[in-house]
Design a protein around this motif. Structure first.
Motif, PDB file in Angstrom:
ATOM      1  N   GLU A  57       0.959  -1.087  -0.018  1.00  0.00           N
ATOM      2  CA  GLU A  57      -0.086   0.032  -0.150  1.00  0.00           C
ATOM      3  C   GLU A  57       0.684   1.293  -0.008  1.00  0.00           C
ATOM      4  O   GLU A  57       0.750   2.214  -0.575  1.00  0.00           O
ATOM      5  N   ASN A  58       2.138   0.960   0.856  1.00  0.00           N
ATOM      6  CA  ASN A  58       2.870   2.329   0.804  1.00  0.00           C
ATOM      7  C   ASN A  58       3.200   2.513  -0.469  1.00  0.00           C
ATOM      8  O   ASN A  58       3.903   3.701  -1.019  1.00  0.00           O
ATOM      9  N   GLY A  59       3.628   1.472  -1.369  1.00  0.00           N
ATOM     10  CA  GLY A  59       4.126   1.566  -2.950  1.00  0.00           C
ATOM     11  C   GLY A  59       3.471   1.685  -3.596  1.00  0.00           C
ATOM     12  O   GLY A  59       3.535   1.973  -5.081  1.00  0.00           O
ATOM     13  N   THR A  60       1.820   1.753  -3.524  1.00  0.00           N
ATOM     14  CA  THR A  60       0.867   2.127  -4.449  1.00  0.00           C
ATOM     15  C   THR A  60      -0.124   3.129  -3.983  1.00  0.00           C
ATOM     16  O   THR A  60       0.178   4.321  -4.215  1.00  0.00           O
ATOM     17  N   VAL A  61      -1.096   2.835  -3.227  1.00  0.00           N
ATOM     18  CA  VAL A  61      -2.404   3.954  -3.022  1.00  0.00           C
ATOM     19  C   VAL A  61      -1.559   5.093  -2.095  1.00  0.00           C
ATOM     20  O   VAL A  61      -1.922   6.153  -1.993  1.00  0.00           O
ATOM     21  N   ASN A  62      -0.708   4.533  -1.132  1.00  0.00           N
ATOM     22  CA  ASN A  62      -0.228   5.673  -0.389  1.00  0.00           C
ATOM     23  C   ASN A  62       1.267   6.020  -0.620  1.00  0.00           C
ATOM     24  O   ASN A  62       1.834   6.728   0.282  1.00  0.00           O
ATOM     25  N   SER A  63       1.719   5.970  -2.003  1.00  0.00           N
ATOM     26  CA  SER A  63       3.078   6.022  -2.312  1.00  0.00           C
ATOM     27  C   SER A  63       3.296   7.763  -2.671  1.00  0.00           C
ATOM     28  O   SER A  63       2.032   8.339  -2.929  1.00  0.00           O
ATOM     29  N   ARG A  64       4.615   7.921  -2.584  1.00  0.00           N
ATOM     30  CA  ARG A  64       4.713   9.304  -3.282  1.00  0.00           C
ATOM     31  C   ARG A  64       4.476   9.580  -4.790  1.00  0.00           C
ATOM     32  O   ARG A  64       3.841  10.594  -5.007  1.00  0.00           O
ATOM     33  N   ALA A  65       4.684   8.195  -5.390  1.00  0.00           N
ATOM     34  CA  ALA A  65       4.073   8.581  -6.847  1.00  0.00           C
ATOM     35  C   ALA A  65       2.819   8.836  -6.946  1.00  0.00           C
ATOM     36  O   ALA A  65       2.309   9.680  -7.664  1.00  0.00           O
ATOM     37  N   MET A  66       1.814   8.099  -6.116  1.00  0.00           N
ATOM     38  CA  MET A  66       0.417   8.462  -6.186  1.00  0.00           C
ATOM     39  C   MET A  66       0.326   9.982  -5.551  1.00  0.00           C
ATOM     40  O   MET A  66      -0.720  10.803  -6.512  1.00  0.00           O
ATOM     41  N   GLY A  67       0.839  10.540  -4.876  1.00  0.00           N
ATOM     42  CA  GLY A  67       0.796  11.628  -4.403  1.00  0.00           C
ATOM     43  C   GLY A  67       1.050  12.793  -5.454  1.00  0.00           C
ATOM     44  O   GLY A  67       0.657  13.889  -5.526  1.00  0.00           O
ATOM     45  N   ALA A  68       2.354  12.365  -6.031  1.00  0.00           N
ATOM     46  CA  ALA A  68       2.563  13.252  -7.160  1.00  0.00           C
ATOM     47  C   ALA A  68       1.719  13.421  -8.420  1.00  0.00           C
ATOM     48  O   ALA A  68       1.555  14.184  -8.825  1.00  0.00           O
ATOM     49  N   ALA A  69       1.023  12.330  -8.582  1.00  0.00           N
ATOM     50  CA  ALA A  69       0.001  12.130  -9.782  1.00  0.00           C
ATOM     51  C   ALA A  69      -1.220  12.721  -9.290  1.00  0.00           C
ATOM     52  O   ALA A  69      -1.722  13.653 -10.173  1.00  0.00           O
ATOM     53  N   GLN A  93       4.237  21.425 -24.212  1.00  0.00           N
ATOM     54  CA  GLN A  93       4.068  22.221 -22.722  1.00  0.00           C
ATOM     55  C   GLN A  93       3.913  20.925 -21.488  1.00  0.00           C
ATOM     56  O   GLN A  93       3.859  21.212 -20.326  1.00  0.00           O
ATOM     57  N   VAL A  94       3.389  19.867 -22.120  1.00  0.00           N
ATOM     58  CA  VAL A  94       3.155  18.579 -21.159  1.00  0.00           C
ATOM     59  C   VAL A  94       4.128  17.556 -21.044  1.00  0.00           C
ATOM     60  O   VAL A  94       4.444  17.016 -20.083  1.00  0.00           O
ATOM     61  N   LEU A  95       4.431  17.121 -22.282  1.00  0.00           N
ATOM     62  CA  LEU A  95       5.327  15.829 -22.177  1.00  0.00           C
ATOM     63  C   LEU A  95       6.308  15.912 -21.424  1.00  0.00           C
ATOM     64  O   LEU A  95       6.945  15.029 -20.719  1.00  0.00           O
ATOM     65  N   PRO A  96       7.207  16.946 -21.437  1.00  0.00           N
ATOM     66  CA  PRO A  96       8.479  16.944 -20.490  1.00  0.00           C
ATOM     67  C   PRO A  96       8.187  16.857 -19.045  1.00  0.00           C
ATOM     68  O   PRO A  96       8.931  16.022 -18.220  1.00  0.00           O
ATOM     69  N   MET A  97       7.053  17.797 -18.572  1.00  0.00           N
ATOM     70  CA  MET A  97       6.570  17.469 -17.176  1.00  0.00           C
ATOM     71  C   MET A  97       6.205  16.123 -16.853  1.00  0.00           C
ATOM     72  O   MET A  97       6.292  15.340 -15.814  1.00  0.00           O
ATOM     73  N   LEU A  98       5.487  15.465 -17.888  1.00  0.00           N
ATOM     74  CA  LEU A  98       4.950  14.128 -17.692  1.00  0.00           C
ATOM     75  C   LEU A  98       6.070  13.120 -17.719  1.00  0.00           C
ATOM     76  O   LEU A  98       5.926  12.186 -16.753  1.00  0.00           O
ATOM     77  N   SER A  99       7.175  13.311 -18.486  1.00  0.00           N
ATOM     78  CA  SER A  99       8.235  12.315 -18.383  1.00  0.00           C
ATOM     79  C   SER A  99       8.730  12.487 -17.027  1.00  0.00           C
ATOM     80  O   SER A  99       9.425  11.530 -16.491  1.00  0.00           O
ATOM     81  N   ASN A 100       8.932  13.848 -16.357  1.00  0.00           N
ATOM     82  CA  ASN A 100       9.805  13.836 -15.177  1.00  0.00           C
ATOM     83  C   ASN A 100       9.038  13.206 -13.936  1.00  0.00           C
ATOM     84  O   ASN A 100       9.686  12.414 -13.296  1.00  0.00           O
ATOM     85  N   ARG A 102       7.090  10.393 -14.447  1.00  0.00           N
ATOM     86  CA  ARG A 102       7.687   8.872 -14.692  1.00  0.00           C
ATOM     87  C   ARG A 102       8.977   8.512 -14.118  1.00  0.00           C
ATOM     88  O   ARG A 102       8.927   7.750 -13.475  1.00  0.00           O
ATOM     89  N   THR A 103       9.901   9.534 -14.911  1.00  0.00           N
ATOM     90  CA  THR A 103      11.076   8.902 -14.145  1.00  0.00           C
ATOM     91  C   THR A 103      11.625   9.393 -12.788  1.00  0.00           C
ATOM     92  O   THR A 103      12.536   8.667 -12.163  1.00  0.00           O
ATOM     93  N   MET A 104      11.023  10.221 -12.273  1.00  0.00           N
ATOM     94  CA  MET A 104      11.038  10.570 -10.876  1.00  0.00           C
ATOM     95  C   MET A 104      11.076   9.442  -9.924  1.00  0.00           C
ATOM     96  O   MET A 104      11.772   9.378  -8.773  1.00  0.00           O
ATOM     97  N   PHE A 105      10.010   8.632 -10.114  1.00  0.00           N
ATOM     98  CA  PHE A 105       9.368   7.661  -9.141  1.00  0.00           C
ATOM     99  C   PHE A 105       9.886   5.959  -9.827  1.00  0.00           C
ATOM    100  O   PHE A 105       9.194   4.822  -9.512  1.00  0.00           O
ATOM    101  N   PHE A 106      10.587   6.126 -10.960  1.00  0.00           N
ATOM    102  CA  PHE A 106      11.114   4.831 -11.619  1.00  0.00           C
ATOM    103  C   PHE A 106       9.919   4.231 -12.165  1.00  0.00           C
ATOM    104  O   PHE A 106       9.691   2.877 -12.015  1.00  0.00           O
ATOM    105  N   ASN A 107       9.036   5.010 -12.599  1.00  0.00           N
ATOM    106  CA  ASN A 107       7.681   4.140 -13.392  1.00  0.00           C
ATOM    107  C   ASN A 107       8.046   3.797 -14.685  1.00  0.00           C
ATOM    108  O   ASN A 107       9.130   4.597 -15.421  1.00  0.00           O
ATOM    109  N   ASP A 108       7.200   2.989 -15.576  1.00  0.00           N
ATOM    110  CA  ASP A 108       7.422   2.634 -16.848  1.00  0.00           C
ATOM    111  C   ASP A 108       6.715   3.559 -17.632  1.00  0.00           C
ATOM    112  O   ASP A 108       7.253   3.661 -18.898  1.00  0.00           O
TER     113      ASP A 108
END
Length: 397
Positions: A57-69, A93-100, A102-108
Motif C-alpha cells: 500500500e505504501n508503494g501504491t495507493v499511499n505512495s509518493r508516486a500517487m501523491g505526485a500524480a 508544454q506537457v510531455l517533459p513534465m509528464l516524463s519527469n 515518470r522517471t522521478m519515481f522509476f515508473n514505466d
C-alpha cells in the motif's frame, strides 16, 4: 515400603511400565511443544502479512508516486488544457513534465487521458506509443473521472506486460473538490511486485485479483493460475474485464495446486499454512488479496520440540530409575537385616528357622531346619511352610 517391595519383586514389569511412561512423556511433550510453536509462528505470520500488505500500500495507493500524480492533476495548468482538448496531443508544454513524473519515481509509463477516456499524452521507457488509444472502458479511468484516486493492476493493451496503474483525476480547478476533466496515470512494472514477494522465505507468496487470478507470485510457474474451480460464468467475467489482456482469449486459466479457502494446505507432500490479507485498491470487482504460505515442518525435524520432548523423556526416565534404585536399596537393606536375624538365630539356637516374604514365600532357612526336616534350602526356597505337612514325615514329626 510395599511399593518399593513391589518394584524390586517385579523388576521386569516395572521396566516395561517405565519404558511406557518415558515414551508417553516424550510424545505428549512433543505434541504440546509443536502446538505452542505453531501458535507462535501463526502470530509471526500474521504480523509479516500485515507488514507486506503495508509495504504494498505504501508503494501504491499511499505512495509518493500517487501523491505526485494527484498534485500533477490538480495543479498542472497545461495538463488541464490538454485534457479539455485545448492543446494538441503530446503537447510540448506537457510531455517533459509528464516524463519527469515518470522517471522521478522509476515508473514505466505516464500518461494523460482526456475527459472522453482517450490518451492525449503518453511517455514510456520503451518504444511503445499509446497516444490516441481509448481507455474509457478501464475501471481505473472511470474511477478517476469520478474523482477517486485508485490502484489497478492489469496487463496493458498498448504494452502487453503486467503493470500496476496509479490513477488520479485531472481537475478543472485547484481545489481537490473541483470537477474531474481528465486522468493522469503512471504505471509501476509488476516485476517490482514479484521481487517483493520473493523476499518472503516462509514459502510461496501470491497476489490474487478479485476473480482469484494470480497476478504476481514468488513462483513464476503460478502466474495467471486461478484459485478454485473455473466455470463458464467466472471465465466470462474474467475475459470481459480485459484485466489480463489477451492471456485468456484462447484458453482457460490453470488451477493452482491448492485451494486457498483452506488455511492448511499440502503441496508436493509439504504442509503449509495460508494466511491472506485484503488490499483496498478501489477495484470495482472487489478487494485484491495478498496470500503468504508458511511451510510447517513435522516436529521430529525441528530441534526445539524434539529437544524438549527428549528432555522430558530423560527427566521421567531419571525419576523412574531413582525409584528403582531406592527400591533396590530398600530390598538390600531388608535382606541384610534378614540375614543378620538368621545368623543370630542359627548362632544362638539349634532350632529350625524359616524366613518368608510378605506373602509367605520362603526366602531362607537355617542349617538346623534342613537337619530337622530333611529339606535342603534349595528345595524349599520359593515355596510355603505348608510343605511340612505334605505327608513326607510321620505324625510325630
Amino acid at each position: 515400603m510395599r511399593f518399593f517391595y513391589w518394584i524390586d519383586r517385579y523388576a521386569e514389569i516395572y521396566g516395561l511400565y517405565s519404558a511406557t511412561l518415558v515414551i508417553l512423556a516424550f510424545f505428549l511433550v512433543a505434541d504440546q511443544a509443536e502446538h505452542s510453536f505453531e501458535a507462535d509462528r501463526d502470530v509471526e505470520l500474521a504480523e509479516m502479512l500485515v507488514s507486506y500488505a503495508s509495504t504494498l500500500e505504501n508503494g501504491t495507493v499511499n505512495s509518493r508516486a500517487m501523491g505526485a500524480a494527484i498534485l500533477f492533476g490538480q495543479e498542472n495548468a497545461a495538463a488541464k488544457q490538454l485534457a479539455l482538448g485545448k492543446l494538441p496531443p503530446d503537447a510540448p508544454q506537457v510531455l517533459p513534465m509528464l516524463s519527469n513524473l515518470r522517471t522521478m519515481f522509476f515508473n514505466d509509463v505516464a500518461m494523460v487521458i482526456d475527459q472522453h477516456g482517450v490518451i492525449v499524452a503518453y511517455t514510456s521507457q520503451d518504444s511503445f506509443h499509446g497516444t490516441g488509444t481509448n481507455l474509457s472502458f478501464r475501471p481505473y479511468v472511470q474511477l478517476a473521472m469520478q474523482g477517486l484516486p485508485n490502484v489497478y493492476p492489469m496487463v496493458g493493451i498498448i504494452n502487453p506486460t503486467r503493470g500496476i496503474y496509479l490513477a488520479a483525476p485531472v481537475r478543472a480547478g485547484l481545489e481537490s473538490s473541483s470537477k474531474p476533466i481528465g486522468v493522469v496515470s503512471v504505471r509501476v512494472n509488476a516485476s517490482k511486485l514479484d521481487n517483493l514477494l520473493k523476499t518472503w522465505t516462509g514459502g510461496p507468496a501470491v497476489l490474487l485479483s478479485p476473480h482469484g487470478v494470480v497476478f504476481s507470485s514468488s513462483r513464476a510457474d503460478w502466474l495467471f493460475h486461478i484459485s478454485g474451480e473455473v466455470d463458464e460464468q467466472r471465465l466470462r467475467q474474467i475475459r470481459d474485464s480485459r484485466q489480463f489482456g489477451a492471456v485468456f482469449d484462447q484458453s482457460s486459466p490453470q488451477p493452482l495446486p491448492f485451494t486457498l479457502t483452506a488455511t492448511e494446505i499440502e503441496i508436493d507432500g509439504t504442509r503449509y499454512i495460508a494466511h491472506g490479507h485484503p488490499l483496498e485498491w478501489g477495484d470495482p470487482a472487489g478487494d485484491w488479496k495478498l496470500v503468504l504460505l508458511d511451510k510447517r515442518d513435522p516436529w521430529w525435524t525441528q530441534w526445539k520440540p524434539l529437544g524438549l520432548a527428549g528432555l522430558a523423556g530423560l527427566i521421567v526416565a531419571l525419576m523412574l530409575f531413582w525409584l528403582r534404585t531406592m527400591a533396590r536399596n530398600a530390598a538390600l537393606q531388608h535382606e541384610t537385616h534378614r540375614d543378620q536375624a538368621i545368623a543370630a538365630a542359627t548362632f544362638e539356637s539349634r532350632e529350625g528357622v524359616i524366613i518368608t516374604d510378605a506373602i509367605g514365600k520362603i526366602l531362607k532357612v537355617n542349617h538346623a531346619f534342613s537337619e530337622i526336616t530333611g529339606y535342603s534350602s534349595e528345595e524349599v526356597i520359593g515355596k510355603t511352610p505348608s510343605l511340612l505337612s505334605s505327608g513326607r514325615h510321620d505324625a510325630e514329626f
